[in-house]
Design a protein around this motif. Structure first.
Motif, PDB file in Angstrom:
ATOM      1  N   GLY A 107       0.537 -15.268 -30.546  1.00  0.00           N
ATOM      2  CA  GLY A 107       1.706 -15.565 -29.733  1.00  0.00           C
ATOM      3  C   GLY A 107       2.783 -14.500 -29.853  1.00  0.00           C
ATOM      4  O   GLY A 107       3.409 -14.122 -28.855  1.00  0.00           O
ATOM      5  N   LEU A 108       3.005 -13.986 -31.057  1.00  0.00           N
ATOM      6  CA  LEU A 108       4.016 -12.945 -31.262  1.00  0.00           C
ATOM      7  C   LEU A 108       3.635 -11.656 -30.535  1.00  0.00           C
ATOM      8  O   LEU A 108       4.486 -10.998 -29.929  1.00  0.00           O
ATOM      9  CB  LEU A 108       4.194 -12.677 -32.759  1.00  0.00           C
ATOM     10  CG  LEU A 108       4.904 -13.771 -33.554  1.00  0.00           C
ATOM     11  CD1 LEU A 108       4.839 -13.466 -35.053  1.00  0.00           C
ATOM     12  CD2 LEU A 108       6.351 -13.916 -33.108  1.00  0.00           C
ATOM     13  N   ALA A 109       2.347 -11.289 -30.611  1.00  0.00           N
ATOM     14  CA  ALA A 109       1.889 -10.074 -29.925  1.00  0.00           C
ATOM     15  C   ALA A 109       2.073 -10.204 -28.417  1.00  0.00           C
ATOM     16  O   ALA A 109       2.568  -9.278 -27.758  1.00  0.00           O
ATOM     17  CB  ALA A 109       0.419  -9.813 -30.264  1.00  0.00           C
ATOM     18  N   PHE A 110       1.687 -11.347 -27.859  1.00  0.00           N
ATOM     19  CA  PHE A 110       1.852 -11.561 -26.419  1.00  0.00           C
ATOM     20  C   PHE A 110       3.330 -11.642 -26.036  1.00  0.00           C
ATOM     21  O   PHE A 110       3.707 -11.229 -24.942  1.00  0.00           O
ATOM     22  CB  PHE A 110       1.107 -12.829 -25.990  1.00  0.00           C
ATOM     23  CG  PHE A 110      -0.327 -12.577 -25.604  1.00  0.00           C
ATOM     24  CD1 PHE A 110      -0.757 -12.776 -24.308  1.00  0.00           C
ATOM     25  CD2 PHE A 110      -1.246 -12.130 -26.542  1.00  0.00           C
ATOM     26  CE1 PHE A 110      -2.079 -12.535 -23.943  1.00  0.00           C
ATOM     27  CE2 PHE A 110      -2.566 -11.884 -26.193  1.00  0.00           C
ATOM     28  CZ  PHE A 110      -2.986 -12.077 -24.885  1.00  0.00           C
ATOM     29  N   MET A 111       4.149 -12.176 -26.933  1.00  0.00           N
ATOM     30  CA  MET A 111       5.582 -12.231 -26.661  1.00  0.00           C
ATOM     31  C   MET A 111       6.134 -10.822 -26.448  1.00  0.00           C
ATOM     32  O   MET A 111       6.904 -10.579 -25.515  1.00  0.00           O
ATOM     33  CB  MET A 111       6.321 -12.896 -27.819  1.00  0.00           C
ATOM     34  CG  MET A 111       7.822 -12.998 -27.622  1.00  0.00           C
ATOM     35  SD  MET A 111       8.699 -13.578 -29.100  1.00  0.00           S
ATOM     36  CE  MET A 111       8.600 -12.104 -30.134  1.00  0.00           C
ATOM     37  N   LEU A 112       5.726  -9.874 -27.295  1.00  0.00           N
ATOM     38  CA  LEU A 112       6.217  -8.504 -27.174  1.00  0.00           C
ATOM     39  C   LEU A 112       5.671  -7.825 -25.918  1.00  0.00           C
ATOM     40  O   LEU A 112       6.411  -7.178 -25.170  1.00  0.00           O
ATOM     41  CB  LEU A 112       5.835  -7.709 -28.421  1.00  0.00           C
ATOM     42  CG  LEU A 112       6.531  -8.123 -29.720  1.00  0.00           C
ATOM     43  CD1 LEU A 112       5.954  -7.369 -30.908  1.00  0.00           C
ATOM     44  CD2 LEU A 112       8.037  -7.905 -29.624  1.00  0.00           C
TER      45      LEU A 112
END
Length: 456
Positions: free
Chosen positions: A32-37
């Motif tokens: 989720g954090l990677a996709f958020m960025l």
């Protein structure tokens, strides 16, 4: 002594299961954090793309690109590429597939640093392929790290983290876009920062655990065989009644995704009466933030409360999303001028255009979208667990076709026509999703042994 051994053995068994679950949840959080960025870069860029393209054209008449056309190409190519995306995931594993997809997003965002018409359209094609691969890989990886009990929670948490991208990117834009015309230094700053953020998200994907090829010794012949199976499996799924019904829901999600990610912000920015100085473009970022806030609240709520909401099925949440969207469509219809999606205007609407109502609709669009998407991810992860790559590829295929169609007619159709189309397909998509949920007997699958014994 025997008692001590028993306690030690029991303690080890107890510790092993939470460790596995914690590791899977950490994977979901990192995903989720990677996709958020990555999508801080892309979604923010998409919301301002038409505005930026128009600003470049106002200074350089030779730059004749159209932001809606670029987005149409992206979704059209993505739709076609979704048929080969499961095969790519089979060969590379979801982790490397997502890394490849992330790299294409970074290239697309970076093209605005040196704007050329042919580069924009070429990279629109490239990112279409990358988008199909990254989302199929994401669906597969999320399924690998979930089970029937945690799928709703994980999809909700992932969705909430993903949609944080709308907060940070649009918060940045709201501070940068302070003029009616976006000048070159502002574009360079905006897309320079967004490119850097996208690269950071792509690098973060390398730290995901697992998601590589399950057996590194597979021969090329075996890999090709699996690719063919994945490709054929996707076609077979499309011919089933259950998937055919869900496709109408997927289609609606693509229409409304295109609307709030590219059209609605443009309409707000073109409505001069929303701002006393006639510079409503500065509200595009705020609109995006509120869309993101709605997405986050919806995703987090239905993720964290999935253990309770699952008892009543997924259809009540989708119906809630339908009601929320219908309210938003009605308010947009009466609040903004019809031509606002196409050009700057001082035209009146059915009521005096109100900024508070316009921004409230942004929140409703995000909240309703979260209702639909968290439940679509959940039902696919449960019903098609053994064929998740093909199922998520079909989901993105239909969603992308709808997105391409929506951006195509957005070049000529006014805002009110688009809202009416959305209302029709929202009704159809909600009915078909509820039909699948009921026919799949999901309620009976959730019954605990205690419930069954009690009923007996």
């Amino acid at each position: 002594m025997v008692f001590r051994k028993f306690r030690i053995k029991k303690y080890r068994i107890f510790r092993h299961k939470p460790h596995t679950m914690d590791r899977n949840f950490v994977n979901v959080m990192l995903l989720g954090l990677a996709f958020m960025l990555i999508f801080t870069a892309f979604q923010t860029g998409g919301m301002i793309q038409q505005t930026v393209v128009n600003s470049i054209h106002s200074r350089d008449n030779s730059y004749t690109a159209n932001g809606y056309t670029s987005l149409c190409i992206i979704y059209a190519v993505m739709a076609v590429a979704n048929w080969i995306a499961p095969s790519v995931v089979v060969i590379t594993g979801p982790k490397l597939a997502m890394v490849f997809g992330g790299a294409t997003y970074c290239l697309f965002i970076a093209n605005f640093l040196f704007p050329k018409v042919w580069v924009l359209y070429f990279l629109s094609f490239v990112i279409g392929v990358g988008a199909a691969v990254i989302w199929t890989g994401q669906g597969n990886y999320l399924t690998i790290n979930s089970n029937e009990d945690t799928m709703s929670r994980n999809s909700g948490v992932f969705w909430a983290l993903l949609q944080c991208s709308l907060i940070w990117g649009n918060l940045f834009v709201s501070f940068v876009f302070t003029k009616d015309t976006i000048d070159e230094p502002t574009i360079q700053l905006t897309y320079g920062v967004l490119t850097g953020v996208g690269i950071a998200g792509t690098i973060l994907l390398f730290f995901l655990r697992g998601g590589n090829r399950a057996n590194s010794e597979l021969t090329l012949r075996q890999s090709v065989g699996e690719c063919v199976d994945a490709f054929v499996g996707a076609f077979r799924l499309l011919t089933t009644k259950r998937m055919a019904l869900l496709c109408l829901t997927f289609f609606y999600s693509g229409l409304e995704l295109s609307f709030f990610s590219g059209v609605y912000g443009t309409a707000i920015g073109n409505t001069n009466s929303l701002d006393s100085e006639g510079n409503a473009k500065r509200f595009i970022g705020i609109s995006g933030i509120l869309i993101g806030l709605g997405e986050i609240i919806g995703g987090a709520t239905f993720g964290l409360l999935s253990s309770k909401t699952n008892r009543y099925g997924r259809d009540p949440i989708v119906i809630l999303g339908y009601v929320v969207h219908m309210v938003a469509f009605f308010l947009i219809f009466i609040n903004l001028p019809s031509v606002a999606s196409l050009q700057k205007t001082n035209d009146p609407s059915y009521i005096t255009s109100n900024l508070g109502v316009a921004l409230f609709c942004s929140f409703l669009l995000g909240l309703g979208d979260a209702c639909y998407n968290t439940q679509m991810y959940s039902i696919l992860g449960v019903l098609y667990r053994d064929n998740s790559a093909a199922a998520f590829a079909l989901f993105k295929f239909v969603q992308s076709i709808a997105g391409a169609i929506a951006f195509f007619y957005a070049t000529t159709a006014d805002l009110h026509v688009q809202v009416l189309v959305l209302a029709v397909f929202a009704s159809l998509g909600t009915i078909t999703f509820s039909t699948v949920e009921w026919s799949a007997s999901v309620h009976r699958e959730r019954e605990t042994p205690e419930d069954t014994a009690h009923e007996s």
